[in-house]
Design a protein around this motif. Structure first.
Motif, PDB file in Angstrom:
ATOM      1  N   ASP A  82      -3.362  -1.472  -0.773  1.00  0.00           N
ATOM      2  CA  ASP A  82      -2.131  -1.570  -1.494  1.00  0.00           C
ATOM      3  C   ASP A  82      -1.503  -0.612  -1.031  1.00  0.00           C
ATOM      4  O   ASP A  82      -1.886   0.774  -1.007  1.00  0.00           O
ATOM      5  CB  ASP A  82      -2.572  -1.534  -3.034  1.00  0.00           C
ATOM      6  N   ILE A  83       0.053  -0.780  -0.668  1.00  0.00           N
ATOM      7  CA  ILE A  83       0.601   0.372  -0.082  1.00  0.00           C
ATOM      8  C   ILE A  83       1.898   0.652  -1.512  1.00  0.00           C
ATOM      9  O   ILE A  83       2.503  -0.469  -1.673  1.00  0.00           O
ATOM     10  CB  ILE A  83       1.205   0.204   1.033  1.00  0.00           C
ATOM     11  N   GLU A  84       2.029   1.904  -1.772  1.00  0.00           N
ATOM     12  CA  GLU A  84       3.311   2.087  -2.782  1.00  0.00           C
ATOM     13  C   GLU A  84       4.596   1.990  -1.917  1.00  0.00           C
ATOM     14  O   GLU A  84       5.246   3.244  -1.365  1.00  0.00           O
ATOM     15  CB  GLU A  84       3.049   3.381  -3.030  1.00  0.00           C
ATOM     16  N   ALA A  85       5.101   1.042  -1.249  1.00  0.00           N
ATOM     17  CA  ALA A  85       6.334   0.855  -0.604  1.00  0.00           C
ATOM     18  C   ALA A  85       6.929  -0.673  -0.808  1.00  0.00           C
ATOM     19  O   ALA A  85       5.871  -1.524  -0.890  1.00  0.00           O
ATOM     20  CB  ALA A  85       6.335   1.077   0.674  1.00  0.00           C
ATOM     21  N   PRO A  86       7.999  -0.883  -0.733  1.00  0.00           N
ATOM     22  CA  PRO A  86       8.367  -2.216  -0.845  1.00  0.00           C
ATOM     23  C   PRO A  86       7.969  -2.934   0.438  1.00  0.00           C
ATOM     24  O   PRO A  86       7.759  -2.744   1.273  1.00  0.00           O
ATOM     25  CB  PRO A  86      10.267  -2.319  -0.935  1.00  0.00           C
ATOM     26  N   MET A  87       7.950  -4.457   0.249  1.00  0.00           N
ATOM     27  CA  MET A  87       7.509  -5.282   1.231  1.00  0.00           C
ATOM     28  C   MET A  87       8.053  -5.125   2.479  1.00  0.00           C
ATOM     29  O   MET A  87       7.633  -5.288   3.508  1.00  0.00           O
ATOM     30  CB  MET A  87       7.323  -6.873   0.635  1.00  0.00           C
ATOM     31  N   THR A  88       9.445  -5.296   2.492  1.00  0.00           N
ATOM     32  CA  THR A  88      10.413  -5.198   3.626  1.00  0.00           C
ATOM     33  C   THR A  88      10.005  -3.869   4.465  1.00  0.00           C
ATOM     34  O   THR A  88      10.193  -4.010   5.733  1.00  0.00           O
ATOM     35  CB  THR A  88      11.919  -5.253   3.217  1.00  0.00           C
ATOM     36  N   HIS A  89       9.798  -2.698   3.851  1.00  0.00           N
ATOM     37  CA  HIS A  89       9.411  -1.531   4.551  1.00  0.00           C
ATOM     38  C   HIS A  89       8.379  -1.635   5.159  1.00  0.00           C
ATOM     39  O   HIS A  89       8.040  -1.028   6.481  1.00  0.00           O
ATOM     40  CB  HIS A  89       9.818  -0.369   3.541  1.00  0.00           C
ATOM     41  N   VAL A  90       7.239  -2.085   4.524  1.00  0.00           N
ATOM     42  CA  VAL A  90       5.743  -2.265   4.917  1.00  0.00           C
ATOM     43  C   VAL A  90       5.790  -3.070   6.068  1.00  0.00           C
ATOM     44  O   VAL A  90       5.061  -2.889   7.099  1.00  0.00           O
ATOM     45  CB  VAL A  90       4.729  -2.873   4.067  1.00  0.00           C
ATOM     46  N   SER A 111       7.893  -2.368  -5.972  1.00  0.00           N
ATOM     47  CA  SER A 111       7.672  -1.138  -4.866  1.00  0.00           C
ATOM     48  C   SER A 111       6.137  -1.174  -4.424  1.00  0.00           C
ATOM     49  O   SER A 111       5.712  -0.055  -4.081  1.00  0.00           O
ATOM     50  CB  SER A 111       7.736   0.292  -5.746  1.00  0.00           C
ATOM     51  N   ARG A 112       5.321  -2.180  -4.454  1.00  0.00           N
ATOM     52  CA  ARG A 112       4.000  -2.215  -4.165  1.00  0.00           C
ATOM     53  C   ARG A 112       3.759  -3.370  -3.587  1.00  0.00           C
ATOM     54  O   ARG A 112       4.060  -4.461  -3.915  1.00  0.00           O
ATOM     55  CB  ARG A 112       3.183  -2.023  -5.516  1.00  0.00           C
ATOM     56  N   THR A 113       3.143  -3.391  -2.035  1.00  0.00           N
ATOM     57  CA  THR A 113       2.584  -4.417  -1.249  1.00  0.00           C
ATOM     58  C   THR A 113       1.215  -4.236  -0.980  1.00  0.00           C
ATOM     59  O   THR A 113       0.315  -3.217  -0.773  1.00  0.00           O
ATOM     60  CB  THR A 113       3.639  -4.214  -0.043  1.00  0.00           C
ATOM     61  N   GLU A 124      -1.731   4.812   4.540  1.00  0.00           N
ATOM     62  CA  GLU A 124      -1.136   6.125   3.883  1.00  0.00           C
ATOM     63  C   GLU A 124      -0.133   6.693   4.558  1.00  0.00           C
ATOM     64  O   GLU A 124       0.859   7.143   4.197  1.00  0.00           O
ATOM     65  CB  GLU A 124      -2.377   6.956   4.028  1.00  0.00           C
ATOM     66  N   ASP A 125      -0.004   6.406   6.112  1.00  0.00           N
ATOM     67  CA  ASP A 125       1.202   6.890   6.912  1.00  0.00           C
ATOM     68  C   ASP A 125       2.360   6.192   6.372  1.00  0.00           C
ATOM     69  O   ASP A 125       3.524   6.866   6.351  1.00  0.00           O
ATOM     70  CB  ASP A 125       0.927   6.579   8.215  1.00  0.00           C
ATOM     71  N   ILE A 126       2.473   4.629   6.070  1.00  0.00           N
ATOM     72  CA  ILE A 126       3.422   3.859   5.795  1.00  0.00           C
ATOM     73  C   ILE A 126       3.909   4.392   4.468  1.00  0.00           C
ATOM     74  O   ILE A 126       5.118   4.421   4.210  1.00  0.00           O
ATOM     75  CB  ILE A 126       3.137   2.594   5.559  1.00  0.00           C
ATOM     76  N   GLU A 127       3.182   4.721   3.548  1.00  0.00           N
ATOM     77  CA  GLU A 127       3.457   5.269   2.285  1.00  0.00           C
ATOM     78  C   GLU A 127       4.308   6.730   2.287  1.00  0.00           C
ATOM     79  O   GLU A 127       5.304   6.743   1.716  1.00  0.00           O
ATOM     80  CB  GLU A 127       2.279   5.623   1.346  1.00  0.00           C
TER      81      GLU A 127
END
Length: 154
Positions: A8-16, A100-102, A144-147
């Motif tokens: 799970d990543i704390e970032a929007p799906m488009t960013h991920v 904000s979570r993907t 973690e790098d993406i976050e």
């Protein structure tokens, strides 16, 4: 043999999706690690885009051809890779848990097409738990790098 994990990543799906489908970035990373990577087509990455990859592994020169088999932005993509006797299918799927979570799920499916590749897979099965831990650690590190990148840009 299959390896899979999800994070799970704390970032929007488009960013991920932009991060996990940064094929030019993957090319640069492979080049820095000593591989020879050539894109076989021009333009934006789409279904059918392919790369010819050459590298050394266990003292021998290896060649691979990676092809985008499916691309469903911003939800998923599949890469099919053919090498000296092995087929590797890579699936990357994204699910929006909130704005904000993907959740990202990554899976590798390795299949032997020759006797030599079967022997390699058999030896890998003996250390599968160790390989799975390394795979999960790398995916977690990348997540973690993406976050971190998202936090810096926000």
């Amino acid at each position: 043999m299959k390896f899979s994990t999800r994070e799970d990543i704390e970032a929007p799906m488009t960013h991920v999706f932009a991060a996990v489908s940064d094929f030019a970035g993957f090319e640069r990373r492979a080049l820095r690690q000593g591989a020879d990577v050539k894109r076989l087509d021009d333009g934006p990455v789409a279904v059918g885009s392919a790369w010819d990859i050459a590298f050394q592994f266990r003292g021998r020169d290896r060649r691979m051809k990676a092809t985008v088999a499916s691309l469903d932005a911003p939800n998923a993509y599949r890469i099919e890779t053919l090498s000296d006797g092995m087929t590797v299918t890579t699936d990357v799927e994204l699910v929006a848990l909130s704005r904000s979570r993907t959740r990202v799920a990554v899976a590798f499916d390795l299949r032997a097409r020759s006797l030599t590749a079967r022997l390699l897979l058999q030896s890998m099965k003996l250390v599968k738990s160790k390989l799975t831990k390394r795979f999960k650690a790398r995916v977690l590190e990348y997540a973690e790098d993406i976050e971190d990148d998202y936090r810096k840009s926000a």
